[in-house]
Motif scaffolding. Structure first.
Motif, mmCIF file in Angstrom:
data_model
loop_
_atom_site.group_PDB
_atom_site.id
_atom_site.type_symbol
_atom_site.label_atom_id
_atom_site.label_comp_id
_atom_site.label_asym_id
_atom_site.label_seq_id
_atom_site.Cartn_x
_atom_site.Cartn_y
_atom_site.Cartn_z
ATOM 1 N N PRO A 277 0.374 -1.470 -0.243
ATOM 2 C CA PRO A 277 -0.063 -0.326 0.041
ATOM 3 C C PRO A 277 0.808 1.240 -0.305
ATOM 4 O O PRO A 277 0.368 1.961 -0.479
ATOM 5 C CB PRO A 277 -1.049 0.357 1.527
ATOM 6 N N LEU A 278 1.701 1.145 0.457
ATOM 7 C CA LEU A 278 2.863 2.473 0.671
ATOM 8 C C LEU A 278 3.703 2.415 -0.562
ATOM 9 O O LEU A 278 3.253 3.161 -0.962
ATOM 10 C CB LEU A 278 4.141 2.260 2.003
ATOM 11 N N TYR A 279 4.394 1.672 -1.239
ATOM 12 C CA TYR A 279 5.024 2.077 -2.342
ATOM 13 C C TYR A 279 3.599 2.352 -3.293
ATOM 14 O O TYR A 279 4.074 2.898 -4.400
ATOM 15 C CB TYR A 279 5.446 0.864 -3.163
ATOM 16 N N PHE B 83 3.824 5.325 -6.177
ATOM 17 C CA PHE B 83 4.183 5.813 -7.707
ATOM 18 C C PHE B 83 2.205 5.715 -8.066
ATOM 19 O O PHE B 83 2.419 7.130 -8.735
ATOM 20 C CB PHE B 83 4.314 4.214 -7.887
ATOM 21 N N LEU B 84 1.134 5.652 -7.134
ATOM 22 C CA LEU B 84 0.141 5.945 -8.169
ATOM 23 C C LEU B 84 -0.164 7.518 -8.088
ATOM 24 O O LEU B 84 -0.812 7.974 -8.587
ATOM 25 C CB LEU B 84 -0.803 5.678 -7.142
ATOM 26 N N THR B 85 0.546 8.056 -6.510
ATOM 27 C CA THR B 85 0.569 9.785 -6.184
ATOM 28 C C THR B 85 1.609 10.426 -7.495
ATOM 29 O O THR B 85 1.255 11.233 -8.288
ATOM 30 C CB THR B 85 0.530 10.447 -4.935
ATOM 31 N N LEU B 86 2.897 9.170 -7.711
ATOM 32 C CA LEU B 86 3.016 10.705 -8.727
ATOM 33 C C LEU B 86 2.602 9.921 -10.118
ATOM 34 O O LEU B 86 2.558 11.529 -10.665
ATOM 35 C CB LEU B 86 4.632 9.617 -9.075
ATOM 36 N N GLY B 87 2.135 9.526 -10.571
ATOM 37 C CA GLY B 87 1.272 9.161 -12.229
ATOM 38 C C GLY B 87 0.394 10.251 -11.182
ATOM 39 O O GLY B 87 0.172 10.532 -12.872
ATOM 40 N N ALA C 100 3.937 16.021 -3.605
ATOM 41 C CA ALA C 100 1.824 15.082 -3.748
ATOM 42 C C ALA C 100 2.336 13.880 -3.430
ATOM 43 O O ALA C 100 1.681 13.414 -2.211
ATOM 44 C CB ALA C 100 1.832 15.534 -4.612
ATOM 45 N N ALA C 101 3.047 12.864 -3.579
ATOM 46 C CA ALA C 101 3.346 11.560 -3.133
ATOM 47 C C ALA C 101 3.798 11.248 -1.448
ATOM 48 O O ALA C 101 3.359 10.523 -1.388
ATOM 49 C CB ALA C 101 3.984 10.856 -4.580
ATOM 50 N N LYS D 202 2.976 9.641 3.675
ATOM 51 C CA LYS D 202 2.493 9.946 5.294
ATOM 52 C C LYS D 202 1.216 10.037 5.794
ATOM 53 O O LYS D 202 1.021 9.158 6.943
ATOM 54 C CB LYS D 202 2.767 11.627 5.277
ATOM 55 N N ALA D 203 0.252 10.131 5.190
ATOM 56 C CA ALA D 203 -1.352 10.191 5.377
ATOM 57 C C ALA D 203 -1.770 8.504 5.111
ATOM 58 O O ALA D 203 -2.630 8.406 5.755
ATOM 59 C CB ALA D 203 -2.191 10.994 4.537
#
Length: 202
Positions: free
Chosen positions: A80-82, A86-90, A108-109, A114-115
């Motif tokens: 979930p963390l990684y 990557f999802l947020t970078l995308g 943002a990632a 953190k969240a």
């Protein structure tokens, strides 16, 4: 960046994590469940097998695809963390991305990680590498790739004397001191892989 360059990036990331799986497992055996290396290897072997398909997409979609694969294939907290990283970078990078877009996307990632993990730098986690790397990236300037790699390496080393506050290692209390955090190490490896790829692109 063409599809061939994106494929090389995927292979650099996946190859580095897979090559260091035993080291990551050893670090996790000391203070965690002992499965970080195995889980990360399984996830990135799947990413590697899909390299050409992923690389055929624009960079944001490619990164999001890597994130989805890691969520599905990597067990424990790391998936979930990684995956979130990557999802947020995308999600954040524009389709035509340049180096100027890297810092806002990573910011943002990191905030998303953190969240998701309810954690922050200083708690002996992957954030202890990602946060200093982000600050170095925001600083910019001459010799940035080499500085990013050096920052990542030093930040992972700096987790050795820390007492774990989050994750499985936190149950060990003071016994978590004296061991490098496996998530910090895997994050540093990925940063170093990206830096090597960047230098090869130049």
């Amino acid at each position: 960046m063409d599809a061939a360059a994106r494929a090389r990036l995927i292979r650099a990331l996946a190859g580095t994590v897979i090559a260091h799986a035993d080291e990551l497992t050893g670090l996790d055996q000391a203070i965690g469940d002992g499965d970080h290396g195995l889980n990360m290897k399984r996830g990135f072997e799947t990413v590697l097998a899909e390299a050409d398909t992923l690389a055929a997409q624009p960079l944001p979609a490619m990164l999001a695809g890597i994130g989805k694969t890691l969520v599905m294939r990597v067990g424990g907290a790391s998936g979930p963390l990684y995956g979130t990283l990557f999802l947020t970078l995308g999600k954040t990078l524009p389709e035509e991305s340049g180096m100027a877009d890297a810092a806002p996307a990573l910011e943002a990632a990191v905030a998303a990680v953190k969240a998701r993990g309810k954690s922050d730098a200083g708690q002996k986690t992957m954030l202890d590498v990602l946060v200093p790397v982000l600050e170095e990236l925001k600083a910019g300037g001459e010799g940035l790739p080499a500085r990013l790699a050096a920052t990542a390496h030093a930040a992972a080393e700096a987790t050795v004397p820390m007492r774990a506050v989050r994750g499985r290692a936190s149950f060990l209390g003071e016994r978590s001191v004296g061991h490098m955090d496996p998530g910090a190490r895997s994050s540093a490896l990925m940063v170093e892989a990206v830096v090597t790829w960047l230098e090869e692109q130049a």
